[in-house]
Design a protein around this motif. Structure first.
Motif, short mmCIF file in Angstrom:
data_model
loop_
_atom_site.label_atom_id
_atom_site.label_comp_id
_atom_site.label_asym_id
_atom_site.label_seq_id
_atom_site.Cartn_x
_atom_site.Cartn_y
_atom_site.Cartn_z
N GLY A 66 -2.96 9.11 0.16
CA GLY A 66 -3.70 7.97 -0.36
C GLY A 66 -5.18 8.02 -0.11
O GLY A 66 -5.92 7.14 -0.55
N GLU B 293 -8.97 1.84 7.93
CA GLU B 293 -7.99 1.14 7.10
C GLU B 293 -6.58 1.36 7.63
O GLU B 293 -5.76 0.43 7.63
N MET B 294 -6.28 2.56 8.09
CA MET B 294 -4.98 2.82 8.69
C MET B 294 -4.74 1.92 9.89
O MET B 294 -3.66 1.33 10.04
N ALA C 1 -2.04 8.73 4.94
CA ALA C 1 -3.50 8.91 5.01
C ALA C 1 -3.96 10.00 4.05
O ALA C 1 -4.95 9.81 3.32
N THR D 218 -4.06 -1.75 8.83
CA THR D 218 -2.98 -2.00 7.88
C THR D 218 -1.62 -1.67 8.46
O THR D 218 -0.66 -2.41 8.28
N LEU E 97 0.83 -1.20 0.00
CA LEU E 97 0.00 0.00 0.00
C LEU E 97 0.87 1.26 0.00
O LEU E 97 0.56 2.24 -0.69
N ILE F 178 -6.62 7.46 2.66
CA ILE F 178 -6.88 6.22 3.40
C ILE F 178 -7.71 6.52 4.64
O ILE F 178 -7.35 7.38 5.45
N VAL G 285 0.67 4.26 -2.73
CA VAL G 285 0.46 5.67 -2.39
C VAL G 285 1.53 6.53 -3.04
O VAL G 285 1.24 7.60 -3.61
#
Length: 346
Positions: free
Chosen positions: A287, A293-294, A284, A297, A195, A289, A199
């Motif tokens: 992307g 999700e942060m 964050a 992940t 990821l 995000i 990004v």
């Protein structure tokens, strides 16, 4: 009769290069020696004496891991020296969560065409990580496999073995009201890099470009090695009051903390209890995000959670800080399964 046939070198495998690598890394491996090590590199197997290491009724604990696609950034930039610490940390930080002291480590380095210099830089990094964790680098394997990897590419795997005295395994005694002490991470560590790379691509940034969140290049900033928590964690365990530890790796806080909690218990975590490191703010924002999700992940700034008895929380926080850790009181263990977050990452 002499034949001028095809040699192993003609097939792409240079045995002499492999031997040269072994000779170069011997001093680094020797520097990791600790009580229990019985021989040097070069045998068909490596010997370790548990009694000499101080155990009379030991239980062995084993862990294996890799560095993931963080390797891609290291290979592309040529910054290889921290990858060995990543490999060691991903294994030994897991071992200590079981209450085990890491004793010895083995590595597997696989490549299409062996560069002695690059291989040595990686393995010497592994040796430095082992020294910092108090475990011995007692063996490994270098595999040159032409046709399996593109030129310049390689892969790493690590294998760690630790021990504990019988009856001292963690987690143990976790209960509602226990306090969650979070130990700060040193960045992204070694998870979520697929990821991260996506990004960076989305943001139109190359690894040599200035990092938007640090005073260095993007590649160098993202290659900050995984923090080693072994010695501070062992000191806390030996001081008493530690009920569990959770290494925050792939799955983030959301999935790793429940692994050490009884099925009927969960946790309340206040996301405002620690500052979000700039690298995660960039990820964050760049992307787009979402917070959930942060949290599932990345480590989001917390690399290890220590679950401690409430009446020992202050003393253990002070002990861990004295060991060089940045400690944040994240919340508590609660009745009812599940992790419940309040506040926001900022």
């Amino acid at each position: 009769m002499t034949k001028n046939g095809i040699s192993y070198r003609d097939a792409g495998v240079d045995i002499d290069a492999g031997n040269a690598l072994v000779e170069r890394i011997k001093p680094a491996a020797a520097a990791t020696a600790r009580p229990g090590v019985m021989d040097a590199l070069g045998g068909f197997g490596a010997l370790f004496d548990l009694k000499a290491a101080g155990y009379d009724d030991p239980v062995l604990v084993a862990a294996t891991d890799g560095v993931g696609t963080k390797l891609r950034i290291g290979i592309d930039t040529g910054h290889l020296d921290g990858l060995g610490q990543d490999l060691v940390a991903m294994c030994v930080n897991d071992l200590v969560c079981q209450g085990a002291e890491p004793l010895f480590f083995l590595d597997y380095f696989a490549t299409g065409k062996l560069s002695v210099d690059e291989g040595a830089r990686v393995v010497e990094g592994i040796a430095r990580g082992c020294q910092a964790a108090g475990c011995a680098l007692i063996g490994g394997e270098t595999a040159e496999m032409p046709g399996m990897y593109h030129d310049g590419d390689f892969d790493l795997a690590g294998f760690a073995v630790g021990a504990m005295q019988r009856g001292t395994a963690l987690p143990a005694g976790v209960m509602a009201g226990d306090v969650l002490l979070g130990l700060a991470s040193d960045g992204v560590h070694s998870n979520g890099y697929s990821l991260v790379r996506k990004v960076a691509e989305h943001a139109g940034l190359a690894w040599a470009d200035p990092a938007p969140f640090a005073n260095t290049t993007l590649g160098e900033a993202l290659l900050t090695p995984t923090r080693l928590y072994v010695k501070p964690a062992l000191a806390a365990i030996r001081a008493g009051g530690v009920h569990a530890l959770a290494h925050i790796t792939g799955g983030g806080l959301t999935e790793n903390l429940p692994r050490v909690l009884p099925k009927d218990l969960g946790a309340d975590i206040d996301l405002g209890r620690w500052p979000l490191p700039p690298v995660f703010g960039w990820l964050a924002d760049a992307g787009g995000i979402a917070q959930d999700e942060m949290l599932k992940t990345f480590n989001s700034g917390i690399g290890m959670i220590v679950v401690v008895a409430a009446d020992r929380a202050e003393a253990l926080a002070d002990l861990l800080a004295g060991q060089g850790e940045t400690v944040h009181r994240l919340g508590t263990v609660t009745e009812g399964a599940g992790i419940r977050y309040s506040g926001t990452l900022a």
